[in-house]
Design a protein around this motif. Structure first.
Motif, PDB file in Angstrom:
ATOM      1  N   ALA A 176       0.839  -1.197   0.000  1.00  0.00           N
ATOM      2  CA  ALA A 176       0.000   0.000   0.000  1.00  0.00           C
ATOM      3  C   ALA A 176       0.874   1.247   0.000  1.00  0.00           C
ATOM      4  O   ALA A 176       2.056   1.209   0.349  1.00  0.00           O
ATOM      5  CB  ALA A 176      -0.915   0.005   1.220  1.00  0.00           C
ATOM      6  N   MET A 177       0.307   2.371  -0.381  1.00  0.00           N
ATOM      7  CA  MET A 177       1.010   3.624  -0.231  1.00  0.00           C
ATOM      8  C   MET A 177       1.251   3.882   1.255  1.00  0.00           C
ATOM      9  O   MET A 177       0.522   3.373   2.114  1.00  0.00           O
ATOM     10  CB  MET A 177       0.214   4.767  -0.866  1.00  0.00           C
ATOM     11  N   THR A 178       2.260   4.693   1.562  1.00  0.00           N
ATOM     12  CA  THR A 178       2.567   4.959   2.963  1.00  0.00           C
ATOM     13  C   THR A 178       1.443   5.725   3.653  1.00  0.00           C
ATOM     14  O   THR A 178       1.385   5.762   4.879  1.00  0.00           O
ATOM     15  CB  THR A 178       3.881   5.739   3.094  1.00  0.00           C
ATOM     16  N   SER A 179       0.547   6.329   2.866  1.00  0.00           N
ATOM     17  CA  SER A 179      -0.608   7.029   3.424  1.00  0.00           C
ATOM     18  C   SER A 179      -1.768   6.080   3.680  1.00  0.00           C
ATOM     19  O   SER A 179      -2.833   6.529   4.133  1.00  0.00           O
ATOM     20  CB  SER A 179      -1.059   8.142   2.469  1.00  0.00           C
ATOM     21  N   GLY A 180      -1.591   4.786   3.406  1.00  0.00           N
ATOM     22  CA  GLY A 180      -2.696   3.848   3.490  1.00  0.00           C
ATOM     23  C   GLY A 180      -2.806   3.094   4.790  1.00  0.00           C
ATOM     24  O   GLY A 180      -3.607   2.153   4.885  1.00  0.00           O
ATOM     25  N   ASN A 181      -2.025   3.453   5.801  1.00  0.00           N
ATOM     26  CA  ASN A 181      -2.051   2.738   7.078  1.00  0.00           C
ATOM     27  C   ASN A 181      -2.914   3.465   8.099  1.00  0.00           C
ATOM     28  O   ASN A 181      -3.205   4.649   7.972  1.00  0.00           O
ATOM     29  CB  ASN A 181      -0.626   2.578   7.629  1.00  0.00           C
ATOM     30  N   LEU A 182      -3.283   2.743   9.137  1.00  0.00           N
ATOM     31  CA  LEU A 182      -4.077   3.279  10.226  1.00  0.00           C
ATOM     32  C   LEU A 182      -3.216   3.267  11.482  1.00  0.00           C
ATOM     33  O   LEU A 182      -2.745   2.201  11.905  1.00  0.00           O
ATOM     34  CB  LEU A 182      -5.329   2.413  10.416  1.00  0.00           C
ATOM     35  N   TYR A 183      -2.971   4.445  12.071  1.00  0.00           N
ATOM     36  CA  TYR A 183      -2.176   4.564  13.290  1.00  0.00           C
ATOM     37  C   TYR A 183      -3.112   4.822  14.458  1.00  0.00           C
ATOM     38  O   TYR A 183      -3.785   5.860  14.510  1.00  0.00           O
ATOM     39  CB  TYR A 183      -1.176   5.712  13.174  1.00  0.00           C
ATOM     40  N   LEU A 184      -3.178   3.862  15.395  1.00  0.00           N
ATOM     41  CA  LEU A 184      -4.079   3.974  16.533  1.00  0.00           C
ATOM     42  C   LEU A 184      -3.287   4.056  17.826  1.00  0.00           C
ATOM     43  O   LEU A 184      -2.354   3.276  18.047  1.00  0.00           O
ATOM     44  CB  LEU A 184      -5.012   2.767  16.599  1.00  0.00           C
ATOM     45  N   LEU A 185      -3.663   4.990  18.676  1.00  0.00           N
ATOM     46  CA  LEU A 185      -3.104   5.093  20.025  1.00  0.00           C
ATOM     47  C   LEU A 185      -4.267   5.143  20.999  1.00  0.00           C
ATOM     48  O   LEU A 185      -5.066   6.086  20.969  1.00  0.00           O
ATOM     49  CB  LEU A 185      -2.234   6.347  20.164  1.00  0.00           C
ATOM     50  N   ASN A 189      -7.199   7.410  16.135  1.00  0.00           N
ATOM     51  CA  ASN A 189      -6.344   7.541  14.961  1.00  0.00           C
ATOM     52  C   ASN A 189      -5.494   8.792  15.107  1.00  0.00           C
ATOM     53  O   ASN A 189      -6.019   9.899  15.230  1.00  0.00           O
ATOM     54  CB  ASN A 189      -7.214   7.623  13.703  1.00  0.00           C
ATOM     55  N   ILE A 190      -4.185   8.646  15.108  1.00  0.00           N
ATOM     56  CA  ILE A 190      -3.284   9.776  15.338  1.00  0.00           C
ATOM     57  C   ILE A 190      -2.512  10.137  14.074  1.00  0.00           C
ATOM     58  O   ILE A 190      -1.387  10.615  14.126  1.00  0.00           O
ATOM     59  CB  ILE A 190      -2.305   9.492  16.494  1.00  0.00           C
ATOM     60  N   ALA A 191      -3.142   9.913  12.905  1.00  0.00           N
ATOM     61  CA  ALA A 191      -2.454  10.178  11.648  1.00  0.00           C
ATOM     62  C   ALA A 191      -2.452  11.661  11.316  1.00  0.00           C
ATOM     63  O   ALA A 191      -3.352  12.410  11.662  1.00  0.00           O
ATOM     64  CB  ALA A 191      -3.109   9.391  10.513  1.00  0.00           C
ATOM     65  N   ASP A 192      -1.402  12.066  10.593  1.00  0.00           N
ATOM     66  CA  ASP A 192      -1.260  13.421  10.095  1.00  0.00           C
ATOM     67  C   ASP A 192      -2.262  13.655   8.961  1.00  0.00           C
ATOM     68  O   ASP A 192      -2.457  12.796   8.101  1.00  0.00           O
ATOM     69  CB  ASP A 192       0.175  13.591   9.596  1.00  0.00           C
ATOM     70  N   ASN A 193      -2.923  14.811   8.950  1.00  0.00           N
ATOM     71  CA  ASN A 193      -3.936  15.098   7.939  1.00  0.00           C
ATOM     72  C   ASN A 193      -3.388  15.046   6.522  1.00  0.00           C
ATOM     73  O   ASN A 193      -4.070  14.614   5.598  1.00  0.00           O
ATOM     74  CB  ASN A 193      -4.529  16.492   8.166  1.00  0.00           C
ATOM     75  N   ALA A 194      -2.167  15.532   6.325  1.00  0.00           N
ATOM     76  CA  ALA A 194      -1.621  15.629   4.972  1.00  0.00           C
ATOM     77  C   ALA A 194      -1.062  14.297   4.494  1.00  0.00           C
ATOM     78  O   ALA A 194      -1.390  13.818   3.413  1.00  0.00           O
ATOM     79  CB  ALA A 194      -0.536  16.710   4.921  1.00  0.00           C
ATOM     80  N   TYR A 195      -0.193  13.668   5.285  1.00  0.00           N
ATOM     81  CA  TYR A 195       0.461  12.433   4.872  1.00  0.00           C
ATOM     82  C   TYR A 195      -0.316  11.188   5.269  1.00  0.00           C
ATOM     83  O   TYR A 195      -0.080  10.108   4.750  1.00  0.00           O
ATOM     84  CB  TYR A 195       1.855  12.345   5.500  1.00  0.00           C
ATOM     85  N   ASN A 196      -1.202  11.322   6.247  1.00  0.00           N
ATOM     86  CA  ASN A 196      -1.958  10.198   6.808  1.00  0.00           C
ATOM     87  C   ASN A 196      -1.051   9.144   7.441  1.00  0.00           C
ATOM     88  O   ASN A 196      -1.418   7.982   7.553  1.00  0.00           O
ATOM     89  CB  ASN A 196      -2.865   9.536   5.767  1.00  0.00           C
ATOM     90  N   ASN A 197       0.171   9.542   7.863  1.00  0.00           N
ATOM     91  CA  ASN A 197       0.955   8.670   8.729  1.00  0.00           C
ATOM     92  C   ASN A 197       0.974   9.291  10.132  1.00  0.00           C
ATOM     93  O   ASN A 197       0.260  10.247  10.394  1.00  0.00           O
ATOM     94  CB  ASN A 197       2.369   8.437   8.174  1.00  0.00           C
ATOM     95  N   ARG A 198       1.785   8.744  11.037  1.00  0.00           N
ATOM     96  CA  ARG A 198       1.702   9.199  12.435  1.00  0.00           C
ATOM     97  C   ARG A 198       2.002  10.688  12.536  1.00  0.00           C
ATOM     98  O   ARG A 198       3.035  11.161  12.069  1.00  0.00           O
ATOM     99  CB  ARG A 198       2.667   8.396  13.304  1.00  0.00           C
ATOM    100  N   GLY A 199       1.114  11.416  13.186  1.00  0.00           N
ATOM    101  CA  GLY A 199       1.281  12.855  13.302  1.00  0.00           C
ATOM    102  C   GLY A 199       1.485  13.346  14.713  1.00  0.00           C
ATOM    103  O   GLY A 199       1.691  14.535  14.922  1.00  0.00           O
ATOM    104  N   VAL A 200       1.394  12.476  15.718  1.00  0.00           N
ATOM    105  CA  VAL A 200       1.564  12.858  17.116  1.00  0.00           C
ATOM    106  C   VAL A 200       2.871  12.279  17.633  1.00  0.00           C
ATOM    107  O   VAL A 200       3.176  11.109  17.399  1.00  0.00           O
ATOM    108  CB  VAL A 200       0.386  12.340  17.964  1.00  0.00           C
TER     109      VAL A 200
END
Length: 972
Positions: A176-185, A189-200
């Protein structure tokens, strides 16, 4: 706030620290579903079952029913003791480590008092037969034994089969694209709005456990096409505990790569301090956990680049004020993180968890393509994030989880509001005179609210069922004027001379920002049934419905669609003893529609831009004449530019005029087929463990792309015709993944051996993202047809082949052991990393007119990238192998009450053998000649660069040399 990313490469990066979105999903608890029988195999009713654990508030007490079953649900992961008692029968105990989203299924045989000891047959969590998903669980203390420089969610994920690094070095899961994952804490979901990877920014020592889900996901998971990285933080306990940790690094400790100068390794100690405390406020009722992280780092650096006019020579500093090319500076960073969590056991059946997080990062002298010190900028990122979860067991057969989350984040960066504008060099693409962005524009605000409800019903019919029903809601709010400079002007010039502070003007870029806010909504409904027929068969039957909607500043809907995704799976336990388990599944996933795409038709983060030529540039027929050189002050005089009226425009972009979304654009979908076999063993003289083989196939559809050149036109303010940029699903966009994974673990003589090997293939013509351009699309159908006429074969610039992240063979093997001695205990850990050579493409630059002819619009840009033989990823780099070592020693110091206080020290050495290996090499080809000796320019001979195939003159072609990181502190 992010840089404008639609400037044909002139400004093409997002800020490194992004925002957060939060949609509560996933499972953060564990279950025990046990059966009690007597010596003849008949069920035993009325057995009292007590569950105790350091992770559990109080004692959970259950009773077996007429079928001998008991079910304990919503258990916090941890180490459990299960005690069974019944009058006239032998009391029994079993201990087990329960992980995130795992079900422990023991079968107890109780005998009369004085008879033989009970036999317990249990399904090991590594091969949980009640669940079809592919997942790996990592406890934080186990990860800390291994040679990893940190214990972040990404570091843990990269230990997992099917996981590698993709575009931008970010985590890529099963193609998948690197923006296609789900980061849960903790379920958010703690993903970055732009990249959709971890943002926190998460404090590593606050993590209890991380689960990495790579396939066969239940219907509970939405907005995902890759995998789920699911972490839970520590909750506390009935005893006080804590740690104080210093993590230290110094570049001068490390070995050097070839062509790397020792002078480039700064002798500066980097220090990170982490404090973690937890314990009871009221024993068995109210616990707390809190952590604090702080680091301050000052890194010496120099301005880079290569000025076309540098009278003092490359690398010389401005002799008058020290701000010129080559000048040194110190980049500073202060990073402070705070986390707190309260867990309240209202009673045995109801638990409330509330968590809060605040992060603040203050950067000084941030370098966004700065050509001199005046162009460095400060950057501040602040985020507040909290969530609450109420878990309730209303009856023995019905439970609910209700979650709410809210986040505010502000990211602000930019040049000084001193009336000066940035000047960009045509020669170096660097900025001078002032920094880009405006640190007084209110920043980039990314807020959200999330709600989630999950209900679980447990019932019997032709076996037993756990049926989950859920509702997900997400509202994202974006407010970002994203002013591109303190004056909203950037001046373009050639021949920048920092000694005389003069240049030759080319154009002025005029930006207009928009107030207001854009909103994105996401709704999800799902039902998922885990059906256990008997000791052999288990099934998963799931269905999910997702809908997204995007709105602009006026509240008008700009796009939206819905989709259905079935999730089906089966597991078969060959002998019913959890030793041989087969699994098969089919799933369809609806990927997240990236907010960077839906917001592209709003002004939030996307200021309107109009570029006007300099008068002198037009008078010279579009050439830079030395006679037109003027001072920086005169370059900023708008009277020197042909602005307005019928004057020609150099560049135009208005997100509300020439950018459009198909209002029924669907979310991308992924079809996944997976099969696996797992074998658990316990062999005398060898040890115990498991081995698992998994095969997976994934195919993407409805990929979202942008098309220009044949999607209609609009008129700009001067009356000129410009082509529309239209975002929509593109059936010509392809992406496919195939993988074979082998993983296993062996425990023998105190050693734990584990690891995995993945063979995979990732192919297509759709990358869909760049290092600094998430959600960029590929423009596969742009320009090759213009106004209905085909101008060139699009496969020369968008061919099919191997994509970034294709890693044909990837191995991660590890081993660890604890040695007790008179000075405490010493833990040794190893990781062996092997990656087959990644693929690269043979490419060269071809001008617009040589590719498509003179009729191809100048709006297509000046050049394209051509692929040799219309093949992507035809070349192969070298394989790379590394051995890493960690040594940790714990020193007992003293006792405080019943608590042991220990000191510890740890050293991590990556590439401990300092293997100097060439990983990549030069692959440059000469551009297509402008000569018309070859009328069909795409077939002109390919001429390799003089350094092609070599690793000369750059340490970047080599694998990382030996690297050393140390940590020390106290634990109690």
């Amino acid at each position: 706030m992010h840089l404008l990313n639609n400037r044909m490469g002139r400004i093409a990066a997002l800020l490194a620290v992004g925002g957060v979105v939060a949609m509560a999903q996933g499972t953060q608890t564990a279950n025990v579903t046990g059966t009690v029988v007597d010596g003849s195999g008949a069920p035993v009713a009325g057995v009292t079952v007590r569950l105790t654990s350091p992770a559990l508030q109080g004692v959970r007490t259950y009773s077996t029913d007429a079928t001998g079953k008991f079910i304990a649900r919503l258990l916090p992961p941890g180490f459990y003791t299960i005690t069974l008692t019944k009058d006239g029968m032998e009391t029994q105990k079993v201990q087990e480590q329960l992980g995130i989203d795992q079900t422990f299924s023991p079968r107890f045989t109780m005998v009369k008092t004085g008879a033989a000891v009970v036999e317990v047959v249990a399904a090991a969590p590594a091969v949980d037969k009640t669940d079809v998903k592919t997942a790996t669980n990592y406890r934080n203390d186990q990860v800390d034994e291994l040679p990893t420089n940190n214990r972040s969610m990404e570091t843990v994920a990269l230990l997992t089969p099917g996981v590698t690094t993709g575009v931008g070095g970010r985590v890529q899961i099963r193609g998948a694209m690197t923006s296609g994952n789900l980061y849960l804490l903790d379920g958010q979901n703690i993903a970055d709005n732009a990249y959709n990877n971890r943002g926190v920014s998460v404090i590593d020592d606050s993590i209890e456990e991380t689960q990495v889900v790579t396939g066969a996901m239940s219907a509970e998971y939405g907005d995902v096409e890759g995998g789920v990285i699911n972490s839970i933080t520590k909750s506390g306990g009935n005893e006080f505990s804590g740690s104080l940790r210093w993590e230290l690094n110094n570049p001068s400790w490390n070995a050097m790569q070839p062509f790397q100068s020792k002078a480039t390794l700064n002798n500066i100690l980097g220090e990170q301090k982490t404090l973690f405390l937890s314990g009871p406020i009221l024993k068995d009722k109210l616990w707390f956990a809190a952590s604090y992280f702080r680091t301050e780092l000052n890194t010496p650096n120099t301005i880079g680049g290569n000025l076309s006019s540098d009278p003092l020579g490359v690398g010389a500093a401005n002799p008058t004020d020290g701000t010129g090319f080559g000048a040194g500076y110190v980049q500073g960073r202060k990073d402070i993180r705070r986390q707190a969590k309260l867990t309240w056991s209202i009673n045995q059946d109801h638990t409330l968890v509330v968590a809060y997080m605040r992060n603040a990062i203050n950067d000084t002298n941030r370098n966004y393509s700065a050509g001199e010190l005046l162009a460095l900028v400060p950057q501040i990122s602040v985020s507040d994030f909290w969530n609450a979860t109420l878990r309730s067991a209303w009856t023995t057969n019905f439970t609910t989880e209700i979650r709410f989350g809210k986040k505010h984040q502000n990211l602000s960066a930019g040049g000084s509001p001193n009336g000066q504008s940035p000047i960009q060099s045509d020669d170096t693409a660097l900025f001078y005179n002032n920094g880009i962005f405006n640190n007084a524009d209110g920043g980039d605000n990314r807020d959200n609210r999330t709600y989630n409800l999950k209900a679980s019903l447990f019932w019997d019919a032709a076996g037993s069922h756990q049926t989950d029903f859920g509702i997900d809601y997400y509202e994202g709010i974006r407010r970002a004027r994203n002013e591109q400079s303190p004056t909203n002007l950037i001046f373009e010039a050639a021949g920048v001379d920092l000694t005389t502070r003069t240049a030759i003007p080319t154009a002025v870029w005029v930006f207009t920002s928009t107030a207001g806010e854009a909103k994105n909504y996401s709704y999800g409904l799902y039902a998922n049934d885990k059906w256990s027929v008997n000791q052999h068969w288990n099934f998963q039957l799931g269905l999910r419905w997702d809908k997204y909607k995007a709105e602009n500043e006026s509240g008008a809907r700009t796009a939206g669609a819905d989709g259905i995704s079935p999730r089906l799976g089966a597991t078969y336990d060959l002998f019913g003893d959890s030793k041989h388990i087969f699994k098969a599944s089919y799933a369809r996933y609806n990927a997240k529609v990236l907010e960077g795409i839906t917001n592209s038709v709003t002004g939030q983060g996307n200021p309107t831009e109009v570029d006007w030529y300099a008068n002198s540039f037009l008078a010279a027929g579009g050439d830079w004449l030395p006679a037109n050189r003027i001072s920086f002050a005169d370059i900023q005089n708008l009277a020197n530019y042909a602005i307005g009226g019928t004057n020609p425009i150099a560049y135009y972009n208005n997100p509300t005029l020439n950018v459009r979304l198909n209002d029924k654009m669907k979310a991308p979908t992924v079809d996944e087929i997976q099969g696996s076999y797992a074998y658990s063993f316990n062999w005398a003289g060898i040890g115990d463990g498991y081995v698992k083989v998994t095969g997976v196939y994934k195919n993407w559809k409805n990929l979202i792309d942008v098309t220009t050149g044949n999607q209609g036109t609009v008129t700009d303010p001067t009356g000129a015709t410009i082509y529309m940029n239209v975002w929509d699903n593109n059936s010509d966009a392809k992406r496919k993944y195939q993988g074979l994974e082998i993983e296993g673990q062996l425990n023998r003589n105190g050693w734990t051996y584990g690891g995995n090997v993945t063979w995979s293939k990732l192919q297509g013509n759709y990358e869909g993202e760049g290092t600094n351009t998430p959600g960029r699309g590929e423009s596969i159908n742009s320009w090759y047809i213009q106004n209905g006429v085909q101008l060139f074969d699009k496969n020369w610039i968008h061919p099919y082949g191997y994509l970034t992240g294709h890693d044909p063979l990837r191995m991660r093997l590890n081993a660890s052991k604890v040695f007790n001695n008179e000075f405490g205990k010493t833990t040794v850990g190893f990781i062996y990393r092997f990656d087959a050579g990644s693929h690269y493409s043979n490419t060269r630059t071809i001008s617009r007119t040589r590719l498509g002819g003179a009729t191809l619009s100048s709006q297509a840009g000046s050049s394209f990238t051509q692929y040799m033989d219309q093949e992507r990823g035809a070349g192969v780099y070298n394989a790379a192998a590394f051995l890493d070592l960690a040594i940790t020693h714990d020193f007992p110091l003293f006792k405080v009450g019943s608590k042991d206080v220990t000191a510890f020290g740890k050293v991590v050495i990556t590439n401990v053998l300092n293997h100097q290996q060439i990983v990549t090499f030069n692959t440059s080809y000469a551009s297509v000649p402008t000569s018309y000796a070859y009328p069909n320019a795409v077939n002109a001979p390919w001429v390799q660069g003089s350094l092609f195939g070599t690793a000369l003159n750059s340490s970047g072609y080599y694998g990382q040399a030996r690297n050393i990181v140390a940590s020390a502190g106290f634990r109690f």
